[in-house]
Design a protein around this motif. Structure first.
Motif, PDB file in Angstrom:
ATOM      1  N   LEU A  24       1.100  -1.074  -0.353  1.00 51.19           N
ATOM      2  CA  LEU A  24       0.248  -0.093   0.375  1.00 51.19           C
ATOM      3  C   LEU A  24       0.791   0.896  -0.545  1.00 51.19           C
ATOM      4  CD1 LEU A  24      -2.983  -1.018   1.617  1.00 51.19           C
ATOM      5  CD2 LEU A  24      -3.037  -0.792  -0.317  1.00 51.19           C
ATOM      6  N   THR A  25       2.054   1.048   0.451  1.00 50.57           N
ATOM      7  CA  THR A  25       2.917   2.667   0.244  1.00 50.57           C
ATOM      8  C   THR A  25       3.832   2.410  -1.133  1.00 50.57           C
ATOM      9  OG1 THR A  25       5.442   1.166   1.459  1.00 50.57           O
ATOM     10  CG2 THR A  25       3.678   2.879   2.472  1.00 50.57           C
ATOM     11  N   MET A  26       3.575   1.504  -2.076  1.00 50.29           N
ATOM     12  CA  MET A  26       3.466   0.705  -3.145  1.00 50.29           C
ATOM     13  C   MET A  26       2.837   2.068  -4.679  1.00 50.29           C
ATOM     14  SD  MET A  26       5.417  -2.126  -5.517  1.00 50.29           S
ATOM     15  CE  MET A  26       5.367  -2.989  -3.414  1.00 50.29           C
ATOM     16  N   MET A  75      10.510   0.526 -21.771  1.00 51.12           N
ATOM     17  CA  MET A  75      10.300   1.504 -20.858  1.00 51.12           C
ATOM     18  C   MET A  75       9.627   1.346 -20.178  1.00 51.12           C
ATOM     19  SD  MET A  75       9.706   4.862 -20.666  1.00 51.12           S
ATOM     20  CE  MET A  75       9.051   6.403 -20.113  1.00 51.12           C
ATOM     21  N   ILE A  76       8.968  -0.426 -20.059  1.00 45.94           N
ATOM     22  CA  ILE A  76       8.704  -1.194 -18.680  1.00 45.94           C
ATOM     23  C   ILE A  76       9.627  -1.067 -17.741  1.00 45.94           C
ATOM     24  CG2 ILE A  76       9.349  -3.687 -19.116  1.00 45.94           C
ATOM     25  CD1 ILE A  76       6.602  -2.818 -17.851  1.00 45.94           C
ATOM     26  N   LEU A 125      10.362   0.847 -11.605  1.00 41.82           N
ATOM     27  CA  LEU A 125      11.645   1.663 -10.940  1.00 41.82           C
ATOM     28  C   LEU A 125      11.075   3.057 -10.082  1.00 41.82           C
ATOM     29  CD1 LEU A 125      15.449   2.354 -12.771  1.00 41.82           C
ATOM     30  CD2 LEU A 125      14.562   0.681 -10.905  1.00 41.82           C
ATOM     31  N   GLY A 126      10.238   3.803 -11.027  1.00 43.88           N
ATOM     32  CA  GLY A 126       9.295   4.499 -10.841  1.00 43.88           C
ATOM     33  C   GLY A 126       8.028   4.830  -9.646  1.00 43.88           C
ATOM     34  N   PRO A 149       9.304   2.794  -2.797  1.00 46.10           N
ATOM     35  CA  PRO A 149      11.243   2.426  -2.389  1.00 46.10           C
ATOM     36  C   PRO A 149      11.482   1.153  -2.844  1.00 46.10           C
ATOM     37  CG  PRO A 149      10.090   3.405  -0.755  1.00 46.10           C
ATOM     38  CD  PRO A 149       8.792   2.610  -0.638  1.00 46.10           C
ATOM     39  N   TRP A 150      10.476   0.609  -2.811  1.00 47.54           N
ATOM     40  CA  TRP A 150      11.251  -1.752  -2.379  1.00 47.54           C
ATOM     41  C   TRP A 150      11.647  -1.451  -3.476  1.00 47.54           C
ATOM     42  CZ3 TRP A 150       9.979  -0.948   2.721  1.00 47.54           C
ATOM     43  CH2 TRP A 150       9.100  -0.902   3.479  1.00 47.54           C
ATOM     44  N   VAL A 151      11.635  -1.611  -4.879  1.00 54.05           N
ATOM     45  CA  VAL A 151      11.639  -2.221  -5.840  1.00 54.05           C
ATOM     46  C   VAL A 151      13.289  -2.141  -6.131  1.00 54.05           C
ATOM     47  CG1 VAL A 151      11.444  -0.483  -7.785  1.00 54.05           C
ATOM     48  CG2 VAL A 151      11.802  -3.044  -8.079  1.00 54.05           C
TER      49      VAL A 151
END
Length: 472
Positions: free
Chosen positions: A124-126, A270-271, A276-277, A281-283
Motif C-alpha cells: 500500500l506504500t508502493m 520503458m517497462i 523503478l518509478g 522505494p521497494w523495488v
C-alpha cells in the motif's frame, strides 16, 4: 502509553495499513471517474447492468467491446446492482481484490514469524499498487489471478500431499482467462517452467501433486464457455481479441487496428523505468539485495521462485512499444515477498518506514487540495461541468449532444443519455427535432462545428479541455 506503542514498528505498520486502506476506500467514492480508461470501463459496466446483456460487453448501446474479457466488467456491474450506479460501486470490486491480496499475503508471512501487516504496508506504500487499489480497470483482476496462481503453485509444490491450493491454481487460471485472456498463461507459465528446470525433480513432483486432468477441466469450465457464447452473439470477436489484442498490439508500434483508441507507443524497455518509478522505494531495495546476494539466489527455492516471477513480466514486455505502467502491476507481489524475506536484515527499519510513507502522504495532501474544488476545471472528467449545467431545473429537459466524439465520463454521468452529432447533416436532423440543445465539444474540435450553427451557440460551461454551448 500511545507514545510507547509508536516506538514499536509492528504498531506503526498496523496503524499505517489501516489508515491507508481507509483513505483509499474514501477515494473510491470521492474522486470522479477520469477519461479515458477508467470512465470507459465504468460506462461499459453501467451499460451491461442497464441492458442486462451480460455476455457481450458494450462500449455504447449496440456497439460490442471486443478488447477485453468481462470479469472486471461483471464485478462492477454486479456492484451497481448492490450499491447503485456511482463511482464507489464501479471501483469497489478492484479495492476488494487488492485488500484480499493484502490479507492472503499477511496470513502467509505471519506463519513465518513476520508481522501480518508488513505485506500490506509494503504494497500500500508502493505507488502502482496503491493507485490500483480501487481503479476501474482489467489490470487489478489480472494481478489478482496471477498472484493466486503463483501462490497456489508454490503452496502445492511445498506441501507433502495434495491440498486445495492445487485446485485453486486452476480456478485462478480459468478466472484469468476471463480477466484478460491468454495473457494470464504468458505471464505465469514461463517463470514456473524455468523454476522447475532449475531442479528437474520438480517436474515429477508437479505431476504427483497437481490433479492435472481435473484441473484442466476446472479451468475449461470456468474460462471457455464465455468465449464460445461471445463469438456466437458477436461474430468476429475471437479474431480481433486473439490476433489483434494478443499479437498485433505488442508487435506493431502504434497499432492501427485498435477499434477503441490508439496504441500506447513507448520506447522499448520503458517497462523497466515504469518499475523503478511506480515501485518506489521497494523495488530499488530489492534490486540492491538481489545484486548483493546474486551468488546464492538460485540456491534458495523461495528466492529463485520470486526472482523469476519478478523478472519475467518486464522481460516479456521489454520488446513491446505498446505498453502502460499498469503492466508492472503483477510484479508488485514478488517485490513485496522479497522485501519481507529480507526485512530482518535492515537495521534502520524506522527510516525505511518513513521513506515508504512519503507517497501515501503526498496522496493525502493532493486529495486535500483537490477537495477544495480549485482544480475541478483541470481534471480529466466531464462530471463537474455537467453537474453545473444541470443545477438549474430548466436545463434538465434540454437534450445534450456531443460533437464528433463522446467522452466516456460524459456518457457515464448522463446515464447514457448523451447523444452524438458527427457531421453537418446530423446537425440539420437534430435542429428539426429540437429548438434548443446543449452541445458538448472538445476545444480542439470546436472550430470544426459548421459556422452557421456555431453562430447560434453561446458558451455556458467549460473546463480545460471541454466546452458546453447552448443554442440561442
Amino acid at each position: 502509553m500511545i507514545a510507547e506503542k509508536f516506538k514499536s514498528n509492528s504498531y506503526v505498520l498496523s496503524i499505517s495499513v489501516i489508515l491507508i486502506a481507509l483513505f483509499r476506500l474514501l477515494l473510491t467514492a470521492a474522486i470522479p471517474l477520469l477519461d479515458k480508461t477508467e470512465a470507459r470501463y465504468a460506462e461499459i459496466a453501467r451499460i451491461m447492468q442497464e441492458t442486462n446483456q451480460w455476455v457481450v460487453p458494450q462500449i455504447d448501446y449496440g456497439i460490442p467491446f471486443w478488447a477485453k474479457p468481462p470479469l472486471s466488467t461483471w464485478l462492477s456491474a454486479f456492484s451497481y446492482v448492490i450499491f447503485g450506479v456511482n463511482e464507489f460501486a464501479s471501483r469497489f470490486p478492484s479495492f476488494l481484490l487488492s485488500i484480499l491480496l493484502v490479507i492472503i499475503a499477511g496470513k502467509m508471512v505471519k506463519k513465518s514469524g513476520a508481522s501480518f501487516y508488513l505485506p500490506g504496508f509494503i504494497l500500500l506504500t508502493m505507488p502502482e499498487f496503491l493507485i490500483h487499489t480501487g481503479v476501474v480497470s482489467t489490470d487489478t483482476a489480472l494481478e489478482f489471478c496471477v498472484a493466486i496462481m503463483m501462490i497456489s503453485f508454490w503452496k502445492t509444490m511445498k506441501s507433502d500431499k495434495k491440498t486445495y491450493w492445487n485446485y485453486l491454481f486452476f480456478v485462478a487460471l480459468g478466472l484469468g482467462l476471463l480477466a484478460k485472456g491468454p495473457l494470464i498463461m504468458v505471464l505465469t507459465f514461463p517463470p514456473l517452467f524455468i523454476w522447475c528446470c532449475l531442479d528437474t525433480r520438480r517436474f515429477r513432483e508437479l505431476f504427483s501433486k497437481f490433479s492435472v486432468i481435473i484441473g484442466i477441466l476446472i479451468t475449461a469450465l470456468i474460462g471457455l464457455p464465455w468465449y464460445y457464447f461471445a463469438e456466437q452473439q458477436s461474430p468476429g470477436f475471437l479474431d480481433y481479441f486473439i490476433i489483434g489484442e494478443h499479437f498485433k498490439r505488442f508487435i506493431e508500434p502504434g497499432w492501427q487496428g485498435d477499434l477503441y483508441g490508439s496504441g500506447h507507443s513507448q520506447p522499448k524497455g520503458m517497462i523497466w523505468l515504469f518499475m523503478l518509478g511506480f515501485g518506489l522505494p521497494w523495488v530499488q531495495i530489492v534490486f540492491y539485495k538481489l545484486w548483493k546476494n546474486r551468488k546464492s539466489i538460485w540456491k534458495n527455492d523461495w528466492i529463485s521462485f520470486l526472482v523469476l516471477w519478478l523478472f519475467w513480466t518486464p522481460i516479456f514486455f521489454t520488446l513491446s512499444k505498446n505498453i502502460l505502467h499498469t503492466y508492472m502491476l503483477p510484479v508488485t507481489l514478488p517485490i513485496m515477498f522479497l522485501m519481507v524475506y529480507w526485512w530482518d536484515d535492515f537495521e534502520s527499519k524506522k527510516k525505511l518506514i518513513r521513506v515508504a510513507l512519503i507517497f501515501p502522504i503526498i496522496a493525502v495532501i493532493a486529495y486535500t487540495v483537490l477537495a477544495t474544488g480549485i482544480f475541478d476545471d483541470k481534471m480529466n472528467t466531464d462530471k463537474y461541468i455537467l453537474e453545473h449545467l444541470m443545477e438549474k431545473n430548466e436545463n434538465k429537459d434540454i437534450p445534450l449532444y456531443y460533437w464528433k466524439e463522446k467522452n466516456y465520463s460524459g456518457q457515464f454521468y448522463t446515464n447514457g443519455k448523451a447523444q452524438l452529432i458527427k457531421n453537418a447533416t446530423q446537425f440539420d436532423s437534430v435542429f428539426k427535432l429540437h429548438k434548443k440543445i446543449f452541445l458538448v465539444t472538445l476545444k480542439k474540435t470546436e472550430n470544426e462545428i459548421p459556422e452557421k450553427y456555431r453562430k447560434q451557440m453561446v458558451l455556458t460551461e467549460s473546463n480545460y479541455k471541454t466546452a458546453i454551448f447552448v443554442t440561442k
